[in-house]
Design an enzyme around this catalytic site. Structure first.
Site, PDB file in Angstrom:
ATOM      1  CB  ALA A 142      -1.114   0.247   1.134  1.00  0.00           C
ATOM      2  CB  SER A 143       4.057   2.063   1.209  1.00  0.00           C
ATOM      3  OG  SER A 143       4.802   1.043   0.548  1.00  0.00           O
ATOM      4  CB  SER A 144       4.624   1.106  -3.870  1.00  0.00           C
ATOM      5  OG  SER A 144       4.001  -0.253  -3.649  1.00  0.00           O
ATOM      6  CG  LEU A 177       1.025 -11.062   5.847  1.00  0.00           C
ATOM      7  CD1 LEU A 177       1.272 -10.764   4.757  1.00  0.00           C
ATOM      8  CD2 LEU A 177       1.032 -12.718   5.634  1.00  0.00           C
ATOM      9  CG  ASN A 180       0.940  -6.578  -2.848  1.00  0.00           C
ATOM     10  OD1 ASN A 180       1.286  -6.226  -3.970  1.00  0.00           O
ATOM     11  ND2 ASN A 180       0.522  -5.292  -1.940  1.00  0.00           N
ATOM     12  CE1 TYR A 208      18.276  -8.644   9.246  1.00  0.00           C
ATOM     13  CE2 TYR A 208      19.198  -6.239   9.530  1.00  0.00           C
ATOM     14  CZ  TYR A 208      18.084  -7.134   8.966  1.00  0.00           C
ATOM     15  OH  TYR A 208      17.293  -6.694   8.547  1.00  0.00           O
ATOM     16  CB  THR A 243       7.201  -9.628   7.445  1.00  0.00           C
ATOM     17  OG1 THR A 243       6.986  -9.174   8.858  1.00  0.00           O
ATOM     18  CG2 THR A 243       5.892  -8.744   6.806  1.00  0.00           C
TER      19      THR A 243
END
Length: 357
Positions: free
Chosen positions: A79-81, A131, A157, A234, A178
């Site tokens: 949704a951010s994109s 998620l 998505n 990491y 996620t």
């Protein structure tokens, strides 16, 4: 708007929009779940181009690498994109009943209202899904399965991008949890419903995983099975690449398993492309530069959502499974993404991590 691109064998290109690739397709009677629709997210702002190295450097010189909010940095995709929203809009436009699986119910309802206002016949429902939480994934799947709704299409998505080292609610590194595990578990929990729908409807089911060209840049070994939660080694971008590689491996292994079972469900993965969004709307000068450059060198949302809509609906993709798509055409992922033994190992590893405790 991406101004370059040549039509591939499908007849479409990077310039094609979601409406163009689904033109003339009647999705009436189909039901789809699309994850990831939150509309306003402002944690990490960074544009990453994976296929033009010079542009990577240029963009990083123009756009701040991060914005710190209470010490936490995120980039929520979908949704951010606007990809989740545009995908939902176009599927609804073609007559598909769409279930929006969202973390933020208020934002999801706002998106639904906007689409229904434009398309009064749109069939859209909103359900809550986080998620990064297996409890939430299990609840969503249980709630959905209890509705007795069919399920023809599942579009995985949602995701997070290039976070600092953080753990999910299940104490697993956030990007892997996620981007991969959440979708892996969700897909497995909805699979019987999809199988039943495919048999009863006589229509092919389709599962679509949004991956990325970032799958080309994971850790050297691809998936760090023994170091998933190793904070000392990491690195945010290789960790993102690892999660996106996992999306492709998941699709390939599930496609193999379903083919062996003789189930009429295909599973494919894709790269949507680099998208122009309004993420930088609060940063006037940089926003202006980014949009001035981006309107020629990045896709708009309508173009960005095209490949997932193409793979989810187009008759050309019927029977095609275990493939990777870019710009509405089949593409060639890395050798790691085609490694069958790695895919099997990831599957077993994922099953272990998602087993109820």
């Amino acid at each position: 708007m991406w101004i370059f691109g040549w039509k591939g064998p499908s007849g479409f290109s990077a310039r094609s929009t979601a409406e163009e690739v689904t033109h003339g397709i009647d999705g009436t009677g189909l039901t789809a779940i699309v994850t990831g629709h939150e509309k306003v997210i402002t944690f990490l702002l960074r544009i990453f181009m994976f296929y033009i190295d010079v542009f990577v450097f240029a963009i990083d010189m123009l756009i701040p690498l991060r914005i710190m909010t209470s010490g936490v940095v995120y980039f929520y995709l979908g949704a951010s994109s606007g990809l989740g929203e545009e995908t939902t809009r176009v599927l609804a436009l073609r007559g598909v009943h769409v279930i929006m699986a969202v973390r933020n119910m208020e934002a999801g309802r706002t998106v639904k209202e906007g689409i229904v206002k434009e398309i009064p016949t749109a069939q859209i429902d909103v359900m809550e899904l986080d998620l990064s939480s297996m409890v939430s994934v299990r609840k969503f799947a249980s709630d959905y399965n209890s509705t007795d709704l069919p399920l023809n299409i599942l579009i995985n998505n949602a995701g997070v991008m290039a976070t600092p080292f953080l753990l999910s609610k299940d104490d697993i590194e956030l990007q892997f949890a996620t981007n991969h595990l959440g979708h892996f578990l969700l897909t497995n929990l909805l699979l019987e419903t999809m199988k039943k729908t495919a048999v009863e409807s006589g229509k092919e089911g389709r599962i679509v995983n949004l991956s990325s060209e970032a799958h080309r840049y994971p850790y050297r070994e691809g998936v760090r099975f023994d170091k998933i939660n190793d904070e000392s080694s990491y690195s945010s971008w290789p960790a993102y690449g690892q999660s996106k590689l996992s999306n492709i491996l998941h699709a390939k292994e599930l496609a193999r398993r379903l083919k062996e079972e003789g189930v009429d469900i295909t599973v494919n993965s894709l790269h949507p492309g680099a998208i122009v969004t309004n993420l930088l709307r609060y940063h006037g000068f940089v926003n202006g530069i980014a949009h001035a450059v981006g309107k020629y060198l990045l896709k708009n949302v309508q173009q960005g959502a095209s490949t997932q809509c193409y793979v989810a609906l187009h008759p050309q993709v019927k029977g095609v499974s275990g493939e990777y798509f870019v710009d509405n055409n089949k593409a060639n992922p890395t050798s790691l993404a085609k490694d069958e033994e790695l895919a099997k190992k990831l599957w077993e590893f994922s099953l272990t991590l998602t087993e109820p405790k």
